[in-house]
Design a protein around this motif. Structure first.
Motif, PDB file in Angstrom:
ATOM      1  N   ARG A  93      -3.550   0.274   6.812  1.00 17.57           N
ATOM      2  CA  ARG A  93      -3.543  -1.082   6.245  1.00 17.57           C
ATOM      3  C   ARG A  93      -3.818  -1.025   4.742  1.00 17.57           C
ATOM      4  O   ARG A  93      -3.170  -1.721   3.952  1.00 17.57           O
ATOM      5  CB  ARG A  93      -4.606  -1.936   6.932  1.00 17.57           C
ATOM      6  CG  ARG A  93      -4.675  -3.382   6.411  1.00 17.57           C
ATOM      7  CD  ARG A  93      -5.851  -4.122   7.018  1.00 17.57           C
ATOM      8  NE  ARG A  93      -7.106  -3.429   6.758  1.00 17.57           N
ATOM      9  CZ  ARG A  93      -8.251  -3.687   7.382  1.00 17.57           C
ATOM     10  NH1 ARG A  93      -8.280  -4.618   8.315  1.00 17.57           N
ATOM     11  NH2 ARG A  93      -9.344  -3.031   7.082  1.00 17.57           N
ATOM     12  N   SER A  96      -0.729   0.167   2.990  1.00 17.54           N
ATOM     13  CA  SER A  96       0.245  -0.922   2.954  1.00 17.54           C
ATOM     14  C   SER A  96      -0.103  -1.922   1.850  1.00 17.54           C
ATOM     15  O   SER A  96       0.775  -2.428   1.147  1.00 17.54           O
ATOM     16  CB  SER A  96       0.278  -1.631   4.313  1.00 17.54           C
ATOM     17  OG  SER A  96       1.239  -2.654   4.329  1.00 17.54           O
ATOM     18  N   THR A  97      -1.397  -2.177   1.678  1.00 22.17           N
ATOM     19  CA  THR A  97      -1.851  -3.080   0.615  1.00 22.17           C
ATOM     20  C   THR A  97      -1.554  -2.495  -0.762  1.00 22.17           C
ATOM     21  O   THR A  97      -1.120  -3.201  -1.676  1.00 22.17           O
ATOM     22  CB  THR A  97      -3.364  -3.347   0.760  1.00 22.17           C
ATOM     23  OG1 THR A  97      -3.592  -4.062   1.986  1.00 22.17           O
ATOM     24  CG2 THR A  97      -3.894  -4.156  -0.411  1.00 22.17           C
ATOM     25  N   SER A 100       2.217  -2.948  -1.675  1.00 26.10           N
ATOM     26  CA  SER A 100       2.649  -4.299  -2.047  1.00 26.10           C
ATOM     27  C   SER A 100       1.820  -4.902  -3.171  1.00 26.10           C
ATOM     28  O   SER A 100       2.186  -5.939  -3.735  1.00 26.10           O
ATOM     29  CB  SER A 100       2.573  -5.221  -0.831  1.00 26.10           C
ATOM     30  OG  SER A 100       1.228  -5.327  -0.389  1.00 26.10           O
ATOM     31  N   LYS A 102      -0.890  -6.414  -2.875  1.00 24.51           N
ATOM     32  CA  LYS A 102      -1.585  -7.612  -2.418  1.00 24.51           C
ATOM     33  C   LYS A 102      -2.066  -7.355  -0.991  1.00 24.51           C
ATOM     34  O   LYS A 102      -1.543  -6.479  -0.294  1.00 24.51           O
ATOM     35  CB  LYS A 102      -0.676  -8.841  -2.467  1.00 24.51           C
ATOM     36  CG  LYS A 102       0.542  -8.778  -1.561  1.00 24.51           C
ATOM     37  CD  LYS A 102       1.368 -10.048  -1.713  1.00 24.51           C
ATOM     38  CE  LYS A 102       2.597  -9.993  -0.805  1.00 24.51           C
ATOM     39  NZ  LYS A 102       3.404 -11.239  -0.920  1.00 24.51           N
ATOM     40  N   GLU A 103      -3.079  -8.098  -0.570  1.00 25.47           N
ATOM     41  CA  GLU A 103      -3.712  -7.854   0.722  1.00 25.47           C
ATOM     42  C   GLU A 103      -2.697  -7.943   1.862  1.00 25.47           C
ATOM     43  O   GLU A 103      -1.923  -8.896   1.957  1.00 25.47           O
ATOM     44  CB  GLU A 103      -4.833  -8.878   0.951  1.00 25.47           C
ATOM     45  CG  GLU A 103      -5.702  -8.577   2.158  1.00 25.47           C
ATOM     46  CD  GLU A 103      -6.541  -7.327   1.968  1.00 25.47           C
ATOM     47  OE1 GLU A 103      -6.834  -6.672   2.980  1.00 25.47           O
ATOM     48  OE2 GLU A 103      -6.891  -7.004   0.813  1.00 25.47           O
ATOM     49  N   GLN A 104      -2.716  -6.914   2.725  1.00 25.31           N
ATOM     50  CA  GLN A 104      -1.797  -6.853   3.849  1.00 25.31           C
ATOM     51  C   GLN A 104      -2.566  -6.680   5.154  1.00 25.31           C
ATOM     52  O   GLN A 104      -3.700  -6.223   5.176  1.00 25.31           O
ATOM     53  CB  GLN A 104      -0.836  -5.673   3.684  1.00 25.31           C
ATOM     54  CG  GLN A 104       0.113  -5.783   2.511  1.00 25.31           C
ATOM     55  CD  GLN A 104       1.137  -6.873   2.697  1.00 25.31           C
ATOM     56  OE1 GLN A 104       1.738  -7.016   3.760  1.00 25.31           O
ATOM     57  NE2 GLN A 104       1.348  -7.672   1.652  1.00 25.31           N
ATOM     58  N   TYR A 106      -2.252  -5.092   9.267  1.00 21.15           N
ATOM     59  CA  TYR A 106      -1.874  -3.776   9.786  1.00 21.15           C
ATOM     60  C   TYR A 106      -0.350  -3.689   9.897  1.00 21.15           C
ATOM     61  O   TYR A 106       0.286  -4.576  10.470  1.00 21.15           O
ATOM     62  CB  TYR A 106      -2.492  -3.549  11.157  1.00 21.15           C
ATOM     63  CG  TYR A 106      -4.001  -3.521  11.152  1.00 21.15           C
ATOM     64  CD1 TYR A 106      -4.681  -2.357  10.814  1.00 21.15           C
ATOM     65  CD2 TYR A 106      -4.743  -4.651  11.464  1.00 21.15           C
ATOM     66  CE1 TYR A 106      -6.063  -2.323  10.796  1.00 21.15           C
ATOM     67  CE2 TYR A 106      -6.127  -4.629  11.442  1.00 21.15           C
ATOM     68  CZ  TYR A 106      -6.783  -3.461  11.113  1.00 21.15           C
ATOM     69  OH  TYR A 106      -8.154  -3.434  11.094  1.00 21.15           O
ATOM     70  N   PRO A 107       0.273  -2.637   9.352  1.00 19.17           N
ATOM     71  CA  PRO A 107       1.732  -2.521   9.468  1.00 19.17           C
ATOM     72  C   PRO A 107       2.170  -2.379  10.923  1.00 19.17           C
ATOM     73  O   PRO A 107       1.468  -1.760  11.730  1.00 19.17           O
ATOM     74  CB  PRO A 107       2.055  -1.259   8.656  1.00 19.17           C
ATOM     75  CG  PRO A 107       0.769  -0.497   8.594  1.00 19.17           C
ATOM     76  CD  PRO A 107      -0.323  -1.513   8.609  1.00 19.17           C
ATOM     77  N   ALA A 158       8.204  -5.735   7.746  1.00 15.95           N
ATOM     78  CA  ALA A 158       7.472  -6.500   6.732  1.00 15.95           C
ATOM     79  C   ALA A 158       7.116  -7.900   7.213  1.00 15.95           C
ATOM     80  O   ALA A 158       6.204  -8.531   6.688  1.00 15.95           O
ATOM     81  CB  ALA A 158       8.313  -6.589   5.457  1.00 15.95           C
ATOM     82  N   GLN A 161       2.871  -8.294  11.592  1.00 20.43           N
ATOM     83  CA  GLN A 161       1.605  -7.584  11.449  1.00 20.43           C
ATOM     84  C   GLN A 161       0.921  -7.596  12.805  1.00 20.43           C
ATOM     85  O   GLN A 161       1.172  -8.473  13.630  1.00 20.43           O
ATOM     86  CB  GLN A 161       0.707  -8.249  10.401  1.00 20.43           C
ATOM     87  CG  GLN A 161       1.298  -8.228   9.004  1.00 20.43           C
ATOM     88  CD  GLN A 161       0.408  -8.940   7.995  1.00 20.43           C
ATOM     89  OE1 GLN A 161      -0.538  -9.611   8.364  1.00 20.43           O
ATOM     90  NE2 GLN A 161       0.725  -8.785   6.729  1.00 20.43           N
TER      91      GLN A 161
END
Length: 272
Positions: A93, A96-97, A100, A102-104, A106-107, A158, A161
């Motif tokens: 996670r 992934s953040t 991008s 920006k806060e993501q 869990y992929p 994308a 989540q």
């Protein structure tokens, strides 16, 4: 019988578990709290995952999301040989953040089987770096992040989540919390029913629908997780079996091998 099986942990990478093995036996339905990312070096495996059966062959990649119940069996008597990583979910996670900026969450990987020779070689090279003591921590961390970035960018959905082993239903949350805290006890369905004020059979259906497994299987997974922790600190096999609620050491050994792939003794020897 396994022809080879080596498993070790890298605490500096969020407890990343790395394994290389050959299997010819069947794994009964179970789940992992981590992302399972495997590359198949030879042979074939039949996997039941997310309601479908998949065949994974030499040269392919298998990716499973945390909390997904699955089983695995050999396609033929030769079994399969693979290398696999069990990657801490918050770690992916975070990657992934970073991608991008920006806060993501869990992929989520929608397809368990990936046919990508270039990425296969990247992950294989990652294994070689991780297992070689001559490589520095920085090199290992860099190789891991690079490989996971490629995997996420190319194959994570994308738009989706996942929530890791969490349920919005207060009853299921209460059951899971109770099982997490009382893994060493002999727990009955009647007790869980009283805890939630739901009928036993309704509770079973609801739990399986939301978690993907029965309370018993969930409890077994929790026991195995705690057993790994106890083994890593050097506790004896008999003590671990007792503390994690198994009937005896033989039963503990059988259940551990069914889920982990090696015996508790082998696991302890390879991680101490």
């Amino acid at each position: 019988m396994e022809k080879q099986n080596i498993i070790w942990k890298l605490k500096e990478l969020g407890g990343l578990e790395v394994q290389k093995a050959t299997y010819t036996h069947t794994f009964t339905p179970h789940f992992h709290e981590e992302y399972a990312i495997g590359i198949f070096l030879s042979g074939s495996q039949e996997k039941f995952y997310r309601g479908s059966t998949h065949i994974i062959r030499e040269g392919q990649i298998c990716v499973m999301n945390p909390g997904e119940v699955h089983s695995a069996s050999p396609v033929d008597q030769e079994g399969w040989t693979y290398r696999i990583l069990y990657a801490n979910a918050p770690l992916l996670r975070d990657i992934s953040t970073q991608i991008s900026e920006k806060e993501q969450g869990y992929p989520f990987f929608p397809n368990p089987v990936i046919d990508d020779r270039e990425l296969f070689e990247v992950i294989f090279n990652l294994h070689l770096i991780l297992e070689n003591p001559e490589f520095s921590l920085l090199e290992k961390e860099s190789a891991f992040v690079d490989a996971m970035e490629q995997l996420i960018l190319k194959y994570a959905d994308a738009q989706s989540q996942i929530q890791i082993l969490k349920s919005s239903d207060k009853h299921i949350k209460k059951v899971k919390e109770y099982l997490d805290q009382n893994y060493g006890e002999d727990i009955s369905l009647e007790l869980l029913s009283e805890l939630t004020k739901l009928s036993p059979y309704y509770l079973l259906r609801l739990f399986k629908k939301q978690v993907g497994s029965t309370p018993h299987k969930y409890l077994t997974q929790r026991r195995i997780k705690k057993a790994k922790e106890f083994l890593n600190r050097g506790d004896s096999l008999s003590d671990v079996a007792y503390k994690t609620g198994f009937v005896d050491q033989s039963h503990f050994t059988n259940r551990f091998k069914t889920i982990v792939g090696i015996t508790p003794g082998q696991y302890m020897n390879q991680n101490n």
